[in-house]
Design an enzyme around this catalytic site. Structure first.
Site, PDB file in Angstrom:
ATOM      1  N   ASP A   2       0.859  -1.177   0.000  1.00 56.05           N
ATOM      2  CA  ASP A   2       0.000   0.000   0.000  1.00 56.05           C
ATOM      3  C   ASP A   2       0.902   1.237   0.000  1.00 56.05           C
ATOM      4  OD1 ASP A   2      -2.187   1.659  -0.060  1.00 56.05           O
ATOM      5  OD2 ASP A   2      -3.349   0.450   1.345  1.00 56.05           O
TER       6      ASP A   2
HETATM    7  C1  NOJ Z   1      -4.096   3.845   0.240  1.00 54.31           C
HETATM    8  C2  NOJ Z   1      -5.296   2.956   0.256  1.00 54.31           C
HETATM    9  O1  NOJ Z   1      -5.276   2.119   1.395  1.00 54.31           O
HETATM   10  C3  NOJ Z   1      -5.430   2.068  -0.975  1.00 54.31           C
HETATM   11  O2  NOJ Z   1      -6.690   1.442  -0.926  1.00 54.31           O
HETATM   12  C4  NOJ Z   1      -5.245   2.876  -2.234  1.00 54.31           C
HETATM   13  O3  NOJ Z   1      -5.393   2.030  -3.346  1.00 54.31           O
HETATM   14  C5  NOJ Z   1      -3.878   3.527  -2.200  1.00 54.31           C
HETATM   15  N1  NOJ Z   1      -3.814   4.432  -1.055  1.00 54.31           N
HETATM   16  C6  NOJ Z   1      -3.560   4.302  -3.471  1.00 54.31           C
HETATM   17  O4  NOJ Z   1      -4.291   5.465  -3.553  1.00 54.31           O
END
Ligand code: NOJ
Length: 739
Positions: A284
């Site tokens: 993530d």
């Molecule tokens: C953090 C989030 O947890 C995730 O779901 C998302 O895809 C990413 N940021 C990218 O924006």
């Protein structure tokens, strides 16, 4: 536990990733370690940025530096940019790099790209995988026309704690519905052939257990039994991968003490070994660097080492793989074979998308114009919005309303509000395109002057004189529509709440308006189940309208005036109080269960001040007619491998045509581990005219009787099962022997 046993019991065949090719082998043989690290690095797109996404700014570098990095071979993919022109520039820069490997363009297309659909939780209320698949297809057609190849969706985190803000992004608390919608959304996004210019790679996320954060607090620790992980949290991933998804994102959180991003057991043994996943696992956002804050990595190099060895193929945003993989490989701390494995997976994705043959696929300015915000996609968004609405109560058949002859007061901060239609993650949506409640309702009325609109209150704070004006409007009307609930930014990532109630200022408005004595229809807006109180929970009619996206006004009007039947059902239970969280209808049995007849009997399972039940449990919802159930037929004995065939006669006992939602739940009476008190295993819908009677058949596949037994193996344990079949508030009970 053997992965194949689980797959067999769940009826899933994990799909293998694209096998790779001589082209990929040839490239890997020619790549330097720096170029390999570049392919494993994903960055926020600063060449064509989009404003509305939830990520902190980390290591920005500006468009020019980014283009230079791309040409230097330091970028494998970009995310959260939008628009064909910018993407063509970036892709051209990639083709100028030494090996000319094309970029992939990804984004958080969670519930629409330019045209914003209902939040995924709302769409789940339709209980309609075919509709979800169609919606995802429509979204993919629009997103891919805007220069995207990949969506970081669907969220498949089973959400049983409504304090957690990201309940909004998924399919709610039930495992079966999560499985079905994970598969449907993956099929819809990806289409029939990933190489087509209108396909979007899908990403079931976040692996795994993210939604079970302690106290419902975002990013907090996750502790759970392995049986719970396997029974509740993994099956939606298995379903999404089985439907062909080739990517996942590791959870920000830890899992039983080891952050997912550094958790080799989770990301390799479970993800690949048990679930057979052969695609790309992405960290993530900055989550590899966050291993330092988690306190498991000493420094950035250590964090990169832990992540890649755990099974994180791609590093999102931190840049740690670019910075540290070369030295880590050089020093022997990370084997080159592991880096090559990750690179092979990334190049296989690019090959599966057809990017080597056509790097400019999905980057066509004509298609962008033709396929963005079209009347067809707006119609689909409206259809999904209408099907997402849940009628929770309708005392005295207050709804549907007539289109003439009644004066209506639309009261509340959301009556004429466009800023809070979309809710969280409304990627490239433009709030100006949204149609508010007042506009949608007025368009339906024979005399538009019959609608009075009063905010009455702000979302969080009272308005000077607001309550007085609202009460006067209520008194002058025949019926009140009370548009209250959460602002768009009260749910979603980073928006956990300690109290899941309607904000106090709006609650005060509701009390005052209800005291005016006119019938009140609550139009509840939220990104989670709420704990309703006082005049809101006592209102004669309650419509759950979530965040329905740009078509909110027309969709709510369709249902309010009976142009469309309300057919949604709750994908999450509305509790009696916040303090009951986490809670789900399929909670496990206790040694001292309270009897239905006396839910507060001393010494039984309940709170001092609340029983162990919800105000509106999972599956609640009604239409504008009534149904009767009779003649439940179920087998007395179910042989190994046989489906449980259930038949029941359903009659439309009301005066309007309507759609019955017929559902079968089971309970395994004696097992080696405690079982859910009940769990939904099949459902069907049937439209019936007044007086019409039809027999509905529900088949519960044999594998649905299985549990993760005390020895951690999936199996069906022979013995007695309860069976309940319900529709429209009626329920019949039976039982059978499973062998
Ligand atoms: C953090 C989030 O947890 C995730 O779901 C998302 O895809 C990413 N940021 C990218 O924006």
């Amino acid at each position: 536990m053997a992965g194949s046993a689980q797959a067999a019991l769940l009826g899933l065949l994990p799909v293998r990733a694209h096998a790779g090719s001589a082209r990929i082998d040839g490239l890997i043989a020619r790549m330097t370690i720096a170029e390999k690290a570049g392919q494993l690095s994903c960055f926020n797109d600063e060449i064509r940025p989009v404003g509305a996404v939830f990520n902190p700014v980390v290591d920005p570098r500006g468009a020019d530096a980014m283009l230079a990095d791309i040409t230097a071979g330091r970028v494998g993919m970009l995310f959260n940019g939008y628009g064909v022109a910018g993407a063509r520039k970036a892709q051209a820069a990639a083709l100028r790099s030494r090996l000319g490997i094309p970029l992939i363009f990804a984004a958080d297309v969670i519930h629409g790209c330019r045209t914003i659909f209902p939040i995924p939780l709302a769409e789940a209320a339709a209980f309609d995988p075919a509709l979800s698949e169609r919606a995802a297809r429509a979204v993919a057609e629009e997103a891919s026309a805007g220069g995207l190849h990949w969506t970081f969706a669907p969220v498949v985190d089973v959400a049983r704690d409504q304090r957690w803000g990201r309940v909004a992004e998924g399919a709610g608390e039930d495992v079966l519905l999560n499985r079905q919608l994970a598969a449907a959304r993956v099929r819809g996004f990806q289409g029939k052939d990933l190489r087509r210019a209108d396909s979007l790679l899908a990403t079931p996320k976040h692996f795994a257990g993210y939604s079970a954060v302690r106290g419902g607090m975002e990013y907090a620790a996750v502790d759970m039994s392995l049986a719970e992980l396997r029974e509740t949290y993994l099956p939606p991933f298995a379903a999404g991968f089985g439907a062909g998804a080739l990517a996942t994102i590791a959870s920000f959180t830890d899992f039983n003490g080891v952050p997912a991003t550094a958790n080799r057991w989770l990301l390799t043994d479970v993800l690949r070994g048990e679930l057979g996943f052969a695609g790309v696992c992405v960290s993530d956002y900055d989550a590899d660097r966050e291993l330092i804050a988690h306190g498991v990595a000493a420094d950035e190099a250590d964090a990169a080492r832990l992540a890649i060895l755990a099974g994180v193929d791609v590093s999102m945003q931190s840049g740690l793989y670019n910075k540290h993989l070369p030295a880590l490989v050089e020093s022997g701390k990370v084997p080159m074979a592991r880096v090559d494995e990750a690179v092979r997976r990334v190049l296989a994705l690019k090959e599966a998308l057809g990017l080597f043959d056509d790097p400019f696929r999905s980057l066509d300015a004509v298609a962008e114009k033709k396929r963005t915000a079209t009347p067809a996609i707006r119609a689909t968004a409206r259809e999904v919005a209408t099907r997402s609405i849940v009628l929770l109560r309708n005392a005295g058949d207050l709804l549907p309303l007539p289109v003439k002859g009644k004066k209506i007061a639309l009261i509340g901060p959301f009556g004429a509000d466009k800023a809070n239609l979309n809710g969280p993650w409304s990627f490239a949506g433009d709030a100006r395109d949204g149609i508010d409640l007042a506009t949608g309702i007025r368009a339906m009325l024979a005399d538009p002057a019959a609608l009075a609109v009063e905010a009455g209150s702000g979302i969080h704070a009272p308005l000077a004189g607001g309550i007085e004006r609202a009460v006067a409007a209520a008194k002058a009307a025949d019926v009140v529509l009370l548009a209250i609930g959460e602002a768009g930014d009260m749910s979603g990532e980073g928006n956990s709440r300690t109290e899941i109630t309607v904000p106090a200022a709006q609650q005060a408005l509701a009390e005052a308006v209800a005291a005016a004595g006119k019938p009140v229809v609550v139009l509840l807006r939220s990104g989670r189940a709420l704990a309703l109180e006082g005049a809101v929970s006592d209102a004669p009619a309650i419509l759950c309208t979530w965040f329905l996206g740009e078509q909110t006004g027309p969709a709510v009007a369709d249902v309010l005036f009976g142009v469309r039947e309300p057919t949604g059902r709750l994908p999450v239970s509305f509790p009696l109080a916040t303090g009951q969280q986490p809670w789900s209808y399929d909670r496990r049995s206790t040694g001292r269960p309270a009897a239905d007849a006396d839910p507060m009997e001393p010494g039984r399972s309940h709170w001092r001040d609340a029983p162990d039940r919800a105000l509106f449990p999972f599956g609640s919802g009604q239409g504008y007619t009534r149904f009767a159930l009779a003649e439940l037929q179920a087998p007395a004995r179910v042989a190994k491998g046989e489906a449980v065939q259930v038949r029941v006669a359903v009659t439309n006992a009301g005066l309007r045509r309507g759609e019955a939602f017929v559902r079968a739940d089971i309970h395994d009476r004696i097992a080696s581990r405690t079982r859910p008190v009940r769990q939904m295993k099949a459902y069907a819908r049937i439209a019936l005219d007044p007086g019409e009677r039809r027999v509905v058949t529900l088949a519960i596949p044999y594998a649905e009787l299985a549990l993760v037994a005390a020895d951690n193996q999936w199996r069906v344990e022979p013995g007695a099962f309860d069976l309940w079949v319900s529709a429209g508030g009626e329920e019949l009970h039976s039982q059978f022997e499973g062998v």
